[in-house]
Structures are given as structure tokens and as C-alpha cells.
Design a protein around this motif. Sequence first.
Motif, PDB file in Angstrom:
ATOM      1  N   PRO A  36     106.744  78.317  98.534  1.00 43.04           N
ATOM      2  CA  PRO A  36     107.356  77.865  97.266  1.00 43.04           C
ATOM      3  C   PRO A  36     107.864  79.012  96.387  1.00 43.04           C
ATOM      4  N   PHE A  37     107.126  80.108  96.344  1.00 45.29           N
ATOM      5  CA  PHE A  37     107.570  81.234  95.524  1.00 45.29           C
ATOM      6  C   PHE A  37     108.809  81.896  96.128  1.00 45.29           C
ATOM      7  N   LEU A  39     111.069  80.407  97.965  1.00 48.41           N
ATOM      8  CA  LEU A  39     112.184  79.497  97.700  1.00 48.41           C
ATOM      9  C   LEU A  39     112.641  79.584  96.244  1.00 48.41           C
ATOM     10  N   SER A  40     111.706  79.755  95.329  1.00 51.81           N
ATOM     11  CA  SER A  40     112.096  79.878  93.921  1.00 51.81           C
ATOM     12  C   SER A  40     112.847  81.186  93.684  1.00 51.81           C
ATOM     13  N   LEU A  43     116.349  80.432  94.849  1.00 56.29           N
ATOM     14  CA  LEU A  43     116.983  79.571  93.849  1.00 56.29           C
ATOM     15  C   LEU A  43     117.347  80.364  92.593  1.00 56.29           C
ATOM     16  N   ALA A  44     116.451  81.222  92.149  1.00 58.87           N
ATOM     17  CA  ALA A  44     116.720  82.044  90.965  1.00 58.87           C
ATOM     18  C   ALA A  44     117.910  82.969  91.208  1.00 58.87           C
ATOM     19  N   TRP A  47     121.037  81.092  90.805  1.00 55.67           N
ATOM     20  CA  TRP A  47     121.272  80.745  89.413  1.00 55.67           C
ATOM     21  C   TRP A  47     121.425  81.983  88.524  1.00 55.67           C
ATOM     22  N   SER A  58     112.381  78.951  87.090  1.00 57.34           N
ATOM     23  CA  SER A  58     112.304  78.762  88.539  1.00 57.34           C
ATOM     24  C   SER A  58     111.204  79.613  89.145  1.00 57.34           C
ATOM     25  N   LEU A  59     111.144  80.861  88.739  1.00 54.88           N
ATOM     26  CA  LEU A  59     110.116  81.761  89.277  1.00 54.88           C
ATOM     27  C   LEU A  59     108.719  81.337  88.839  1.00 54.88           C
ATOM     28  N   VAL A  61     107.658  78.256  88.058  1.00 55.49           N
ATOM     29  CA  VAL A  61     107.265  77.056  88.786  1.00 55.49           C
ATOM     30  C   VAL A  61     106.891  77.400  90.223  1.00 55.49           C
ATOM     31  N   GLY A  62     107.675  78.236  90.876  1.00 55.84           N
ATOM     32  CA  GLY A  62     107.365  78.649  92.242  1.00 55.84           C
ATOM     33  C   GLY A  62     106.032  79.362  92.327  1.00 55.84           C
TER      34      GLY A  62
END
Length: 81
Positions: A36-37, A39-40, A43-44, A47, A58-59, A61-62
Motif C-alpha cells: 500500500p505504501f 502504491l501511494s 500515486l503521489a 499527482w 496519499s502518502l 494513507v498509504g
Amino acid sequence: MTPLRKTLLGPAQSTGCKRCGGRVSVSATAFFALIPFLLSMILADSWADRGWLLIGGSLAVGFLVMVYIHITFIPLVPRDD
């Protein structure tokens, strides 16, 4: 063991168990908690032009999902160091 200590513990490290007195570590499945981290982070990066608040969110939450998975689902295993 505190949740933070367990989160920072990796498969190659071990620590003393206060309950049994032996050495314990986390299983190699702990690497899956990083997904999850990671992937964040991807994603970051995608963005990057939308502002630091979205990137930081994002970071965060990951990271929190990674910690939750690590604390809840990753088992401690005995080690022979």
C-alpha cells in the motif's frame, strides 16, 4: 512489544520477547505490507502537479494502511539467532 516496534521489525532482524524470553522476528510476508505504501508513492508521483496536500494525503494513507496491515496480519515467528 509495542505496535511501533513490531512495525519497524523486519524479517532479517530479531528482538527479545518479553513473554517467552526467546528471540522473535516477523515472517517474510512482512514485505507484502509495504505494497500500500509503494502504491501511494506511485500515486503521489502521478499527482505531483496537483499540489502538496494531495501528495501528502496519499502518502499518509498509504503509510497508515501499511502500519495497520503489519500490526494486524503479520505474525511474529521464533528466531534462532
